[in-house]
Design an enzyme around this catalytic site. Structure first.
Site, PDB file in Angstrom:
ATOM      1  CB  SER A 144      -0.935   0.005   1.210  1.00 17.76           C
ATOM      2  OG  SER A 144      -0.198  -0.057   2.413  1.00 17.76           O
ATOM      3  CG  HIS A 180      -3.792  -1.193  -2.595  1.00 11.79           C
ATOM      4  ND1 HIS A 180      -4.376   0.056  -2.576  1.00 11.79           N
ATOM      5  CD2 HIS A 180      -3.481  -1.485  -1.308  1.00 11.79           C
ATOM      6  CE1 HIS A 180      -4.398   0.510  -1.344  1.00 11.79           C
ATOM      7  NE2 HIS A 180      -3.861  -0.408  -0.545  1.00 11.79           N
ATOM      8  CE  LYS A 188      -7.614  -0.675  -0.022  1.00  8.98           C
ATOM      9  NZ  LYS A 188      -7.871   0.538   0.782  1.00  8.98           N
TER      10      LYS A 188
END
Lengths: 108, 263
Positions: free
Chosen positions: B54, B82, B111
């Site tokens: 991250s 991610h 996300k």
């Protein structure tokens, strides 16, 4: 009433959805209700049958469903912003909710 | 559980909740993972890693990690937090991009998919274990219907808009090319692109400078990142235009001219 849709949804639920707080050993043989919408204190299933929501959807909807004041407030907020982070940023509703007089319990 | 030192806090908490013995190994160090797995006395071993890290935007060395796990008869868990919506031909993540099939592939719905909640794609046996023993699942009342609907649409968009990921990757490559021209080390690996500046003061000053130019880029400082690696953390999206990317690069160049970032 659309019973073929009901059967299809039921089969998909049995195959793919895990229900918390639920005895899943008997779930496949159970005849679960599939909720599609709600009005006030009543839930309406996919076959159009109505039920009194006596546990307020597990005490999460104590004001009832589709309460105009609440839904209008949510829609109005949705038209401003649905989500913004508090990591390094502030937001108007989070500040308003945190105001001490809102967060403290009413005096008896 | 063998866990990468730079795994996200949520994975760290997951390790703690498992109540298993945890060995934290240096970041992306496959040899260290192999050594940790070689220790005897355990019935089952699990290697846990983020796909995209991250704060650095780098990728887990999944191919050698998977090979080490196979050799040691250990399970591999990959968190695609991610990577979902960013990597892979269908946008499902790093495992898809490099054709590695871990034992557990998990990710967040919060996300690239823009909602909240999470998923774990795994074998029936592991899924049964999770729904029966993972207290955070067992005692949750799960996702509200409005959110489920939003996620259904988000997944449809991810699958059917052919322009989304190419646009994101054009932005990433454009930004990386620009960073390199400015003399920064940068790799087009993910949508997270850190510009490492060193001291916290440097990162704060550069962030303030960019903000004056209309760019909100957060400075990341210790303890989130190691001492001496304070940084600006850029995150690109498909919603950025070429003009946005160029504006960020222009502002960084001005910051450099003002001595705010190393030349």
């Amino acid at each position: 009433m659309d019973s073929s849709r009901h059967e299809r949804l039921l089969a998909l639920d049995r195959a793919h959805v895990w229900h918390p707080f639920t005895q899943m050993a008997v779930w496949p043989s159970d005849d679960p209700l599939i909720i599609e919408r709600a009005e006030g204190n009543e839930l309406v299933d996919d076959l159009g049958r109505r039920y009194l929501d006596g546990v307020s959807s597990l005490w999460c909807n104590v004001h009832g469903h589709r309460k105009r004041e609440i839904d209008d407030a949510i829609r109005a907020q949705l038209d401003r912003v649905a989500h913004s982070t508090l990591l390094g940023l502030a937001s108007v509703p989070s500040i308003e909710l945190a105001e001490p007089w809102r967060a403290s319990p009413p005096r008896g | 559980v063998v866990s990468d030192a730079l795994n996200h806090a949520s994975l760290v908490d997951g390790c703690r909740l498992s109540r298993a013995e945890v060995a934290v190994v240096p970041h992306a160090d496959v040899e260290a993972v192999a050594r940790a797995l070689a220790r005897g006395g355990f019935r089952r071993r699990l290697v846990v890693t983020d796909a995209v890290f991250s704060m650095d935007g780098d990728l887990a060395p999944l191919e050698p990690l998977a090979a080490v796990c196979v050799r040691a008869d250990a399970a591999l868990l990959v968190d695609e937090a991610h990577a979902t919506g960013v990597l892979g031909a269908r946008g499902s993540g790093l495992c898809e991009a490099i054709a590695v099939q871990p034992d557990v592939r998990m990710g967040t719905l919060g996300k690239a998919l823009g909602g909240f909640g999470a998923y774990a794609a795994t074998s029936r046996a592991v899924a049964d274990l999770l729904v029966n023993r993972a207290r955070s699942v067992v005692f949750s009342t799960t996702l509200p219907p409005a959110l489920c609907e939003a996620l259904v649409v988000a997944i449809d968009v991810l699958e059917t808009d052919p322009e989304l990921r190419p646009r994101l990757w054009r932005n990433i490559r454009r930004f990386v090319d620009g960073l390199r021209r400015l003399g920064f080390a940068a790799e087009p690996r993910s949508a997270i692109l850190p510009v490492i500046l060193g001291t916290p003061e440097r990162a704060l000053r550069a962030s303030a400078f960019l903000r004056e130019r209309g760019l909100l880029v957060k400075p990341i400082r210790p303890p989130t990142v190691p001492e001496g690696t304070s940084r600006l953390r850029f995150a690109l999206s498909a919603a950025h235009t070429e003009a946005h990317v160029d504006r960020a690069l222009q502002a960084l160049e001005e910051a450099r001219a003002h001595g705010l970032v190393p030349a």
